[in-house]
Design a protein around this motif. Structure first.
Motif, PDB file in Angstrom:
ATOM      1  N   ASN A   1       2.287  -6.645  -5.221  1.00 10.40           N
ATOM      2  CA  ASN A   1       1.115  -6.407  -6.193  1.00 10.40           C
ATOM      3  C   ASN A   1       0.509  -5.119  -6.043  1.00 10.40           C
ATOM      4  O   ASN A   1       0.901  -4.221  -5.348  1.00 10.40           O
ATOM      5  N   CYS A   2      -0.804  -4.840  -6.375  1.00 11.80           N
ATOM      6  CA  CYS A   2      -1.360  -3.747  -6.272  1.00 11.80           C
ATOM      7  C   CYS A   2      -1.618  -3.304  -5.087  1.00 11.80           C
ATOM      8  O   CYS A   2      -1.763  -4.118  -4.071  1.00 11.80           O
ATOM      9  N   CYS A   3      -1.621  -1.729  -4.664  1.00 11.42           N
ATOM     10  CA  CYS A   3      -1.532  -1.516  -3.236  1.00 11.42           C
ATOM     11  C   CYS A   3      -3.066  -1.612  -2.589  1.00 11.42           C
ATOM     12  O   CYS A   3      -3.007  -1.761  -1.272  1.00 11.42           O
TER      13      CYS A   3
ATOM     14  N   ARG B   1      -0.496  -9.733   1.006  1.00 14.48           N
ATOM     15  CA  ARG B   1       0.560  -9.953  -0.033  1.00 14.48           C
ATOM     16  C   ARG B   1       1.463  -9.300  -0.403  1.00 14.48           C
ATOM     17  O   ARG B   1       2.784  -9.495  -0.174  1.00 14.48           O
ATOM     18  N   ASN B   2       1.626  -7.856  -0.068  1.00 18.41           N
ATOM     19  CA  ASN B   2       2.433  -6.856  -0.112  1.00 18.41           C
ATOM     20  C   ASN B   2       3.501  -6.857   1.325  1.00 18.41           C
ATOM     21  O   ASN B   2       4.772  -6.712   1.095  1.00 18.41           O
ATOM     22  N   ILE B   3       2.802  -6.809   2.303  1.00 18.57           N
ATOM     23  CA  ILE B   3       3.454  -7.200   3.684  1.00 18.57           C
ATOM     24  C   ILE B   3       4.265  -8.222   3.625  1.00 18.57           C
ATOM     25  O   ILE B   3       5.712  -8.192   3.824  1.00 18.57           O
TER      26      ILE B   3
ATOM     27  N   LEU C   1      -5.988  -0.788   8.028  1.00 15.01           N
ATOM     28  CA  LEU C   1      -6.655  -1.558   7.155  1.00 15.01           C
ATOM     29  C   LEU C   1      -6.945  -3.079   7.743  1.00 15.01           C
ATOM     30  O   LEU C   1      -7.916  -3.675   7.600  1.00 15.01           O
ATOM     31  N   LEU C   2      -5.934  -3.485   8.408  1.00 11.41           N
ATOM     32  CA  LEU C   2      -5.829  -4.728   8.828  1.00 11.41           C
ATOM     33  C   LEU C   2      -5.997  -4.780  10.419  1.00 11.41           C
ATOM     34  O   LEU C   2      -5.613  -5.707  11.104  1.00 11.41           O
TER      35      LEU C   2
ATOM     36  N   LYS D   1      -7.772  -5.670   1.415  1.00 11.66           N
ATOM     37  CA  LYS D   1      -7.050  -6.411   2.369  1.00 11.66           C
ATOM     38  C   LYS D   1      -6.198  -7.463   2.046  1.00 11.66           C
ATOM     39  O   LYS D   1      -5.083  -7.542   2.460  1.00 11.66           O
ATOM     40  N   GLU D   2      -6.622  -8.421   1.013  1.00  9.67           N
ATOM     41  CA  GLU D   2      -5.869  -9.385   0.631  1.00  9.67           C
ATOM     42  C   GLU D   2      -4.745  -9.023  -0.064  1.00  9.67           C
ATOM     43  O   GLU D   2      -3.447  -9.511  -0.177  1.00  9.67           O
TER      44      GLU D   2
END
Length: 421
Positions: A209-211, A230-232, A260-261, A225-226
């Motif tokens: 999804n969106c970065c 999802r991208n990871i 970010l995480l 972060k959410e």
């Protein structure tokens, strides 16, 4: 560390000469607010909003101050505590950041809506009736340079897997983005075809999804972060050797998913893997791919075209990817690469900065076009969709030669590939 090496690198400081409009000044304001010397009032919020987030200050800093992380934390704190947003502003932010960008299918509908607007005759009618005058001038001008939408994303065009042509070099995952796939779907398609031609199997995970870049830059860190998680997960499950971005603005946050995480231990390892395996399309094509079969120009030297390259700030300053696009362009037969003065300075796009801060954005754009006109180039090439639209706007307003054209580097390279067979 308050040496001030960042000042001449900062576009807003160079325009105004005000200390508060510099990275050093903004950090001083942040510290004063944290220490209780001043409050997070409207002037403080406005000053944080004036920052382009181009991060040109970071390569200039001898102490390696992570200004980009500081400004994002400041904006996140502002969003947590602000009472200044009007009701309609809150509504728009919620619609955009929560209701639109995180949902690929809704972004696809946006692309289809734009296609309908452009091809149904509605756009022609709007322009003929001067209805655009009802909009702020900046938005009216932006409407003139919108790309031609296809209404169909890269997965619906090519599927989720495209095999390498010839001997396989490796397997990569393509990050399709949200606005890229809605408004620049053809560039996404050509990105996959360039990668395949260079010897890569290309996976395009549907679950991505969106970065989250616009979220992170606008104080919506929790949502960013959410999206990152999802991208990871999507690219981990795809089993790729690298994640490829064709948008400098997206790539810059993708390579910082580890930061970010950083406060979520269960995601630390996967976020570090993702960040370290994200690469720009130009970087992987130049450094790892098989040489692309570029066609020789017809007519020899007389057919050569002059090209100048406008850096994407985030690609140059965060991803450290300013050399590869120039190497690719310089290797093209029949193409003369002319370096633009101050090519690394921000064009004023900066995500949605040219909409939220049009006065400063337009000042930077006018200055940029003076430098672009000085190259007498036929093409201004860039590596980010926001920069591309901004340079198209610059040509519309300020180009000395209206035949000058702004193009994404992927489109420029793809157009010059020799046809196989």
């Amino acid at each position: 560390m308050r040496c001030g090496f960042c000042l001449p690198a900062c576009p807003t400081f160079r325009e105004t000469g005000l200390e508060a409009e510099s990275p050093r000044g903004r950090i001083a304001l942040m510290k004063a607010t944290v220490d209780g010397i001043m409050g997070p009032d409207v002037p403080f919020e406005e000053q944080m909003s004036h920052c382009l987030g181009c991060r040109a200050c970071e390569p200039a800093c001898p102490a390696d101050v992570k200004y980009g992380q500081l400004i994002e934390q400041a904006r996140d704190a502002i969003e947590e505590h602000t009472t200044q947003h009007r009701g309609w502003v809150k509504g728009v932010r919620k619609l955009v950041f929560q209701g639109l960008f995180p949902h690929p299918k809704r972004m696809e509908l946006l692309g289809k809506g734009l296609k309908l607007y452009q091809r149904s005759g509605l756009q022609t009618a709007v322009r003929k009736t001067n209805a655009l005058k009802l909009l702020p001038k900046q938005l009216a001008d932006m409407e003139k340079i919108l790309p031609e939408a296809t209404g169909k994303g890269v997965v619906k065009t090519l599927g989720t897997h495209v095999p390498a042509k010839g001997q396989k070099v490796g397997t990569v995952g393509m990050f399709r983005g949200c606005l890229m796939d809605a408004m620049f779907a053809e560039t996404n398609r050509k990105t996959v075809e360039l990668l395949s031609e260079a010897g890569f199997d290309v996976a395009i995970p549907e679950a991505q999804n969106c970065c989250g870049a616009l979220h992170a830059h606008s104080g919506e860190t929790a949502q960013a972060k959410e999206l990152a998680k999802r991208n990871i997960r999507a690219f981990r499950e795809a089993g790729v050797d690298a994640i490829i971005s064709n948008a400098g603005g997206c790539g810059a946050i993708l390579v910082e998913y580890d930061h970010l995480l950083h406060d979520e231990p269960q995601w630390r390892e996967d976020a570090a893997w993702f960040a370290s395996h994200t690469k720009d399309i130009s970087t992987i094509l130049w450094n790892e791919g098989r040489p692309l079969p570029f066609a020789e120009p017809v007519g020899g030297e007389a057919a050569a075209v002059r090209v100048t390259y406008q850096d994407s700030c985030h690609l140059k300053n965060v991803m450290k990817g300013g050399a590869s696009p120039r190497s690719l362009l310089g290797a093209l037969p029949g193409v003369e690469l002319v370096e633009m003065k101050d090519a690394g300075s921000c064009c004023g796009s900066a995500g949605i900065y040219n909409i939220t801060q049009p006065e400063m954005a337009n000042r930077l754009l006018e200055k940029k076009m003076k430098d672009a006109n000085g190259t007498a180039a036929h093409y201004i090439v860039t590596s980010n969709p926001g920069c591309l639209l901004q340079m198209k706007l610059g040509i519309e307003r300020h180009a000395s030669d209206k035949r000058m054209e702004a193009v994404h580097i992927v489109d420029f390279l793809h157009e010059r590939m020799a046809a196989r067979g």
